[in-house]
Design an enzyme around this catalytic site. Structure first.
Site, PDB file in Angstrom:
ATOM      1  N   HIS A 106       0.810  -1.227   0.000  1.00 19.17           N
ATOM      2  CA  HIS A 106       0.000   0.000   0.000  1.00 19.17           C
ATOM      3  C   HIS A 106       0.837   1.268   0.000  1.00 19.17           C
ATOM      4  O   HIS A 106       0.309   2.350   0.242  1.00 19.17           O
ATOM      5  CB  HIS A 106      -0.945  -0.010   1.209  1.00 19.17           C
ATOM      6  CG  HIS A 106      -1.928  -1.137   1.153  1.00 19.17           C
ATOM      7  ND1 HIS A 106      -2.559  -1.658   2.260  1.00 19.17           N
ATOM      8  CD2 HIS A 106      -2.376  -1.869   0.106  1.00 19.17           C
ATOM      9  CE1 HIS A 106      -3.348  -2.652   1.886  1.00 19.17           C
ATOM     10  NE2 HIS A 106      -3.250  -2.807   0.592  1.00 19.17           N
ATOM     11  N   CYS A 137      10.733  16.881 -12.096  1.00 16.31           N
ATOM     12  CA  CYS A 137      10.119  17.754 -13.121  1.00 16.31           C
ATOM     13  C   CYS A 137       9.756  19.137 -12.595  1.00 16.31           C
ATOM     14  O   CYS A 137       9.206  19.953 -13.323  1.00 16.31           O
ATOM     15  CB  CYS A 137       8.885  17.077 -13.716  1.00 16.31           C
ATOM     16  SG  CYS A 137       7.457  17.094 -12.615  1.00 16.31           S
ATOM     17  N   THR A 174      -3.233  -9.104  10.448  1.00 12.21           N
ATOM     18  CA  THR A 174      -4.157  -8.486   9.494  1.00 12.21           C
ATOM     19  C   THR A 174      -5.551  -9.050   9.685  1.00 12.21           C
ATOM     20  O   THR A 174      -5.724 -10.252   9.867  1.00 12.21           O
ATOM     21  CB  THR A 174      -3.693  -8.650   8.029  1.00 12.21           C
ATOM     22  OG1 THR A 174      -4.693  -8.114   7.162  1.00 12.21           O
ATOM     23  CG2 THR A 174      -3.419 -10.085   7.640  1.00 12.21           C
TER      24      THR A 174
HETATM   25  P1  NAD Z   1      -6.420  -4.065  10.465  1.00 12.86           P
HETATM   26  O1  NAD Z   1      -6.335  -2.819  11.281  1.00 12.86           O
HETATM   27  O2  NAD Z   1      -7.580  -4.264   9.581  1.00 12.86           O
HETATM   28  O3  NAD Z   1      -6.375  -5.347  11.431  1.00 12.86           O
HETATM   29  C1  NAD Z   1      -5.404  -5.486  12.421  1.00 12.86           C
HETATM   30  C2  NAD Z   1      -5.293  -6.949  12.786  1.00 12.86           C
HETATM   31  O4  NAD Z   1      -4.170  -7.091  13.634  1.00 12.86           O
HETATM   32  C3  NAD Z   1      -6.489  -7.513  13.539  1.00 12.86           C
HETATM   33  O5  NAD Z   1      -6.853  -8.746  12.957  1.00 12.86           O
HETATM   34  C4  NAD Z   1      -5.975  -7.740  14.979  1.00 12.86           C
HETATM   35  O6  NAD Z   1      -6.488  -8.924  15.577  1.00 12.86           O
HETATM   36  C5  NAD Z   1      -4.502  -7.888  14.747  1.00 12.86           C
HETATM   37  N1  NAD Z   1      -3.695  -7.405  15.859  1.00 12.86           N
HETATM   38  C6  NAD Z   1      -3.845  -6.277  16.609  1.00 12.86           C
HETATM   39  N2  NAD Z   1      -2.873  -6.180  17.523  1.00 12.86           N
HETATM   40  C7  NAD Z   1      -2.070  -7.262  17.345  1.00 12.86           C
HETATM   41  C8  NAD Z   1      -0.885  -7.733  17.978  1.00 12.86           C
HETATM   42  N3  NAD Z   1      -0.310  -7.081  18.983  1.00 12.86           N
HETATM   43  N4  NAD Z   1      -0.336  -8.879  17.528  1.00 12.86           N
HETATM   44  C9  NAD Z   1      -0.900  -9.595  16.516  1.00 12.86           C
HETATM   45  N5  NAD Z   1      -2.015  -9.198  15.876  1.00 12.86           N
HETATM   46  C10 NAD Z   1      -2.589  -8.042  16.289  1.00 12.86           C
HETATM   47  O7  NAD Z   1      -5.064  -4.164   9.687  1.00 12.86           O
HETATM   48  P2  NAD Z   1      -4.773  -4.513   8.178  1.00 12.86           P
HETATM   49  O8  NAD Z   1      -5.445  -5.796   7.826  1.00 12.86           O
HETATM   50  O9  NAD Z   1      -3.309  -4.390   8.023  1.00 12.86           O
HETATM   51  O10 NAD Z   1      -5.498  -3.365   7.350  1.00 12.86           O
HETATM   52  C11 NAD Z   1      -5.256  -2.015   7.688  1.00 12.86           C
HETATM   53  C12 NAD Z   1      -4.823  -1.164   6.513  1.00 12.86           C
HETATM   54  O11 NAD Z   1      -4.529   0.142   7.034  1.00 12.86           O
HETATM   55  C13 NAD Z   1      -3.548  -1.650   5.905  1.00 12.86           C
HETATM   56  O12 NAD Z   1      -3.816  -1.918   4.603  1.00 12.86           O
HETATM   57  C14 NAD Z   1      -2.537  -0.508   6.056  1.00 12.86           C
HETATM   58  O13 NAD Z   1      -2.193   0.017   4.802  1.00 12.86           O
HETATM   59  C15 NAD Z   1      -3.228   0.566   6.837  1.00 12.86           C
HETATM   60  N6  NAD Z   1      -2.617   0.775   8.173  1.00 12.86           N
HETATM   61  C16 NAD Z   1      -1.278   0.699   8.298  1.00 12.86           C
HETATM   62  C17 NAD Z   1      -0.680   0.847   9.543  1.00 12.86           C
HETATM   63  C18 NAD Z   1       0.823   0.752   9.641  1.00 12.86           C
HETATM   64  O14 NAD Z   1       1.517   0.990   8.655  1.00 12.86           O
HETATM   65  N7  NAD Z   1       1.369   0.378  10.800  1.00 12.86           N
HETATM   66  C19 NAD Z   1      -1.474   1.086  10.680  1.00 12.86           C
HETATM   67  C20 NAD Z   1      -2.873   1.177  10.517  1.00 12.86           C
HETATM   68  C21 NAD Z   1      -3.430   1.010   9.250  1.00 12.86           C
HETATM   69 ZN    ZN Z   2       7.599  15.287 -11.224  1.00  2.00          ZN
END
Ligand code: NAD
Ligand code: ZN
Length: 235
Positions: A106, A137, A174
């Site tokens: 992402h 650019c 995730t």
């Molecule tokens: P999500 O927020 O949808 O789900 C988080 C998952 O992580 C849940 O299933 C939960 O049970 C699990 N979880 C929470 N704490 C945990 C821990 N300590 N250990 C293990 N598992 C744990 O996350 P997603 O599926 O990655 O989707 C969120 C989207 O948002 C991503 O596509 C991302 O691009 C973006 N995002 C990124 C970040 C980051 O870069 N750190 C943070 C928030 C959201």
């Molecule tokens: Zn440019």
């Protein structure tokens, strides 16, 4: 093309102090996800979205990788090209832990993209406001390099290509709301799932091993299974 694919999401970075968004009712750091992570929100209020990512970038400067990031880096170094690391996270904690060649499905907080020429560049933890123009650019039309809901995600093809050779899929932190990780697990010989709790979006019966616990406590168990796979061909 690797035999082991480690696929991670926001839960991996939760214990480093970067909040997930599904765990907080569709909010990401107090912001409505659809306002700051969708094309509709972007078209409505560009400044708000850029400010949101500025804050996330600045915040990420002071976050440190946790034991699960370090375990992934260790596996990457130990087994080299046999392990692929793909993340949905936009933070740089895997890199801070020493991971190389991480595919960020992402995008990355630290990168900006020029809307005119497509040039990508790393701005570290600075604000977009401090970057006057595209270094390539000279256009001023710069934006965050993060895929929003409603936009294509060009790296998905890399994920699908990797899955064709994957024998062991390791999914950490995730909810499966964006990526159908259970479908991916059904294509692979062995699979491991680690989340804090059961997600309605994931059919966990498909996985060979499931760990519903913190990524940092699951990490040593996952490490043992990956090592076992390389020793015996099984988990
Ligand atoms: P999500 O927020 O949808 O789900 C988080 C998952 O992580 C849940 O299933 C939960 O049970 C699990 N979880 C929470 N704490 C945990 C821990 N300590 N250990 C293990 N598992 C744990 O996350 P997603 O599926 O990655 O989707 C969120 C989207 O948002 C991503 O596509 C991302 O691009 C973006 N995002 C990124 C970040 C980051 O870069 N750190 C943070 C928030 C959201
Ligand atoms: Zn440019």
């Amino acid at each position: 093309m690797s035999k082991v694919l480690i696929l991670t999401g926001a839960g991996l970075s939760a214990e480093s102090g970067i909040r997930t968004f599904r765990d907080s009712n569709g909010l990401w750091e107090e912001h409505d996800v659809m306002e700051v992570c969708s094309v509709e929100g972007w078209l409505r209020d560009r400044e708000k979205v850029l400010h949101f990512y500025d804050m996330r970038r600045k915040d990420s400067e002071h976050k440190d990788p946790n034991a699960a990031h370090f375990m992934i880096a260790e596996m990457g170094h130990k087994f080299g090209k046999e392990v692929s690391i793909i993340t949905q996270n936009v933070d740089d904690l895997l890199e801070k832990a020493g991971c190389e060649n991480v595919i960020h499905l992402h995008g990355k907080l630290r990168e900006l993209r020029c809307e005119m020429c497509g040039h990508l560049f790393d701005i570290g933890y600075r604000s977009i406001k401090d970057i006057p123009e595209c270094p390539s650019c000279k256009s001023q039309a710069l934006r965050h390099h993060i895929v929003m809901f409603g936009e294509p995600a060009p790296f998905y093809q890399k994920l699908y290509n990797e899955l064709t050779s994957t024998e062991l899929l390791v999914v950490i932190g995730t909810s499966g709301e964006v990526l159908p990780v259970d479908q991916f697990a059904s294509y692979t010989k062995y699979s491991i799932l680690n989340n804090l709790e059961h997600s309605m979006a994931i059919n966990h019966m498909i996985f060979t091993h499931t760990f519903y616990e913190k990524a940092t406590t699951a990490a040593p168990k996952i490490k043992k299974l990956i090592e076992k796979y390389f020793e015996t061909g099984k988990v």
